[in-house]
Design a protein around this motif. Structure first.
Motif, PDB file in Angstrom:
ATOM      1  N   ARG A  77       0.783  -1.264   0.054  1.00 57.31           N
ATOM      2  CA  ARG A  77      -0.084  -0.039  -0.077  1.00 57.31           C
ATOM      3  C   ARG A  77       0.848   1.351  -0.104  1.00 57.31           C
ATOM      4  O   ARG A  77       1.978   1.151   0.374  1.00 57.31           O
ATOM      5  N   LEU A  78       0.344   2.245  -0.673  1.00 59.40           N
ATOM      6  CA  LEU A  78       1.026   3.655  -0.445  1.00 59.40           C
ATOM      7  C   LEU A  78       0.245   4.163   0.586  1.00 59.40           C
ATOM      8  O   LEU A  78      -1.089   4.424   0.719  1.00 59.40           O
ATOM      9  N   GLY A 127       0.903  16.203  19.069  1.00 59.25           N
ATOM     10  CA  GLY A 127       0.136  16.231  17.798  1.00 59.25           C
ATOM     11  C   GLY A 127      -0.727  15.219  17.106  1.00 59.25           C
ATOM     12  O   GLY A 127      -1.138  14.411  17.893  1.00 59.25           O
ATOM     13  N   THR A 128      -1.049  15.394  15.933  1.00 62.68           N
ATOM     14  CA  THR A 128      -2.000  14.605  15.350  1.00 62.68           C
ATOM     15  C   THR A 128      -1.409  13.950  14.031  1.00 62.68           C
ATOM     16  O   THR A 128      -0.653  14.793  13.364  1.00 62.68           O
ATOM     17  N   GLN A 129      -1.518  12.827  13.647  1.00 58.26           N
ATOM     18  CA  GLN A 129      -1.315  12.121  12.258  1.00 58.26           C
ATOM     19  C   GLN A 129      -2.557  11.660  11.670  1.00 58.26           C
ATOM     20  O   GLN A 129      -2.894  10.709  12.163  1.00 58.26           O
ATOM     21  N   VAL A 130      -3.250  11.880  10.481  1.00 56.20           N
ATOM     22  CA  VAL A 130      -4.261  11.468   9.990  1.00 56.20           C
ATOM     23  C   VAL A 130      -3.382  10.724   8.721  1.00 56.20           C
ATOM     24  O   VAL A 130      -2.876  11.243   7.897  1.00 56.20           O
ATOM     25  N   ALA A 131      -3.838   9.468   8.578  1.00 55.85           N
ATOM     26  CA  ALA A 131      -3.241   8.583   7.358  1.00 55.85           C
ATOM     27  C   ALA A 131      -4.296   7.954   6.592  1.00 55.85           C
ATOM     28  O   ALA A 131      -5.441   7.777   7.167  1.00 55.85           O
ATOM     29  N   PHE A 132      -3.807   7.867   5.221  1.00 55.84           N
ATOM     30  CA  PHE A 132      -4.550   7.504   4.272  1.00 55.84           C
ATOM     31  C   PHE A 132      -3.959   6.579   3.404  1.00 55.84           C
ATOM     32  O   PHE A 132      -2.863   6.609   2.868  1.00 55.84           O
ATOM     33  N   ALA A 133      -4.486   5.193   3.281  1.00 53.41           N
ATOM     34  CA  ALA A 133      -3.880   4.077   2.746  1.00 53.41           C
ATOM     35  C   ALA A 133      -4.362   3.459   1.542  1.00 53.41           C
ATOM     36  O   ALA A 133      -5.720   3.233   1.478  1.00 53.41           O
ATOM     37  N   LEU A 134      -3.749   3.346   0.398  1.00 53.76           N
ATOM     38  CA  LEU A 134      -4.372   2.744  -0.924  1.00 53.76           C
ATOM     39  C   LEU A 134      -3.395   1.699  -1.512  1.00 53.76           C
ATOM     40  O   LEU A 134      -2.340   1.793  -1.371  1.00 53.76           O
ATOM     41  N   PRO A 135      -3.951   0.692  -1.993  1.00 54.20           N
ATOM     42  CA  PRO A 135      -3.226  -0.199  -2.652  1.00 54.20           C
ATOM     43  C   PRO A 135      -2.446   0.107  -3.953  1.00 54.20           C
ATOM     44  O   PRO A 135      -3.072   0.944  -4.621  1.00 54.20           O
TER      45      PRO A 135
END
Length: 218
Positions: free
Chosen positions: A130-131, A202-210
């Motif tokens: 995934r990216l 702080g905060t980390q928002v992550a988005f994963a795509l194949p």
């Protein structure tokens, strides 16, 4: 678009007074704010329609991040923005407009709610086929119970205002749709979206795509 274009034309006039230039800037930025809210609302409604299909093409993560960063730097010239993009990333099969909108919404949230004196970072890395895109800021920790609630439409947490300030110092009110739309875009791509604490605060928002395995003839 007409309002923003007219305001931009006004600001381009050399003989415009400082007061009128400031008024034109307020008009342009408020129109941009309204455009973002309207676009989010329309896209959310479209993506929640049963059976909706999105267009997917092979896209470069570097180019998607470049579009997002250029827009954010134009809107926030006084903020420190960092992109961390490795070389030779695999391609994605996605709707580029939607993914840019997702990342742009995440960046705007990070800029609005994070520490204004600290940098906001957009990074991407390969993890398990995934990216994973991540937007990181420094600021107040989000309670674990609220990390899921923030994806609900029209939700505005009492201690995490969705407001920002216009150039004149007036409070802008958001609709609480940014993260809801991000989640809808992620689901439409069979991707994942989540919020977690950032080490050191702080905060980390992550988005994963194949990612696309080009060796397999994708």
């Amino acid at each position: 678009a007409t309002i923003m274009g007219a305001a931009g034309s006004l600001m381009a006039q050399a003989n415009l007074s400082a007061a009128d230039r400031e008024r034109a800037q307020v008009i342009e930025e408020e129109a941009q704010h309204l455009n973002r809210m309207t676009t989010n609302l329309l896209q959310l409604g479209r993506l929640e329609t049963p059976g909706v299909e999105i267009r997917r093409d092979l896209e470069s993560a570097e180019e998607l991040i470049g579009v997002v960063m250029r827009g954010c730097r134009r809107r926030h010239p006084g903020r420190e923005l960092i992109s961390n993009v490795p070389r030779d990333l695999p391609l994605l099969r996605c709707d580029a407009v939607l993914v840019v909108q997702l990342l742009d919404n995440l960046m705007e949230n990070a800029l609005r709610h994070g520490d204004a004196s600290s940098a906001v970072e957009l990074q991407v890395q390969v993890q398990d086929q995934r990216l994973v895109f991540a937007v990181l800021n420094r600021g107040v920790r989000i309670a674990d119970a609220d990390k899921v609630k923030l994806f609900e439409p029209f939700l505005r947490l009492p201690n995490a205002s969705n407001d920002s300030k216009s150039p004149g110092g007036r409070e802008r009110t958001g609709l609480g749709l940014g993260l809801s739309l991000c989640l809808a875009i992620a689901k439409a791509h069979e991707g994942q979206l989540w919020i977690e604490d950032r080490p050191g605060g702080g905060t980390q928002v992550a988005f994963a795509l194949p990612w696309v395995d080009q060796g397999a003839g994708a």
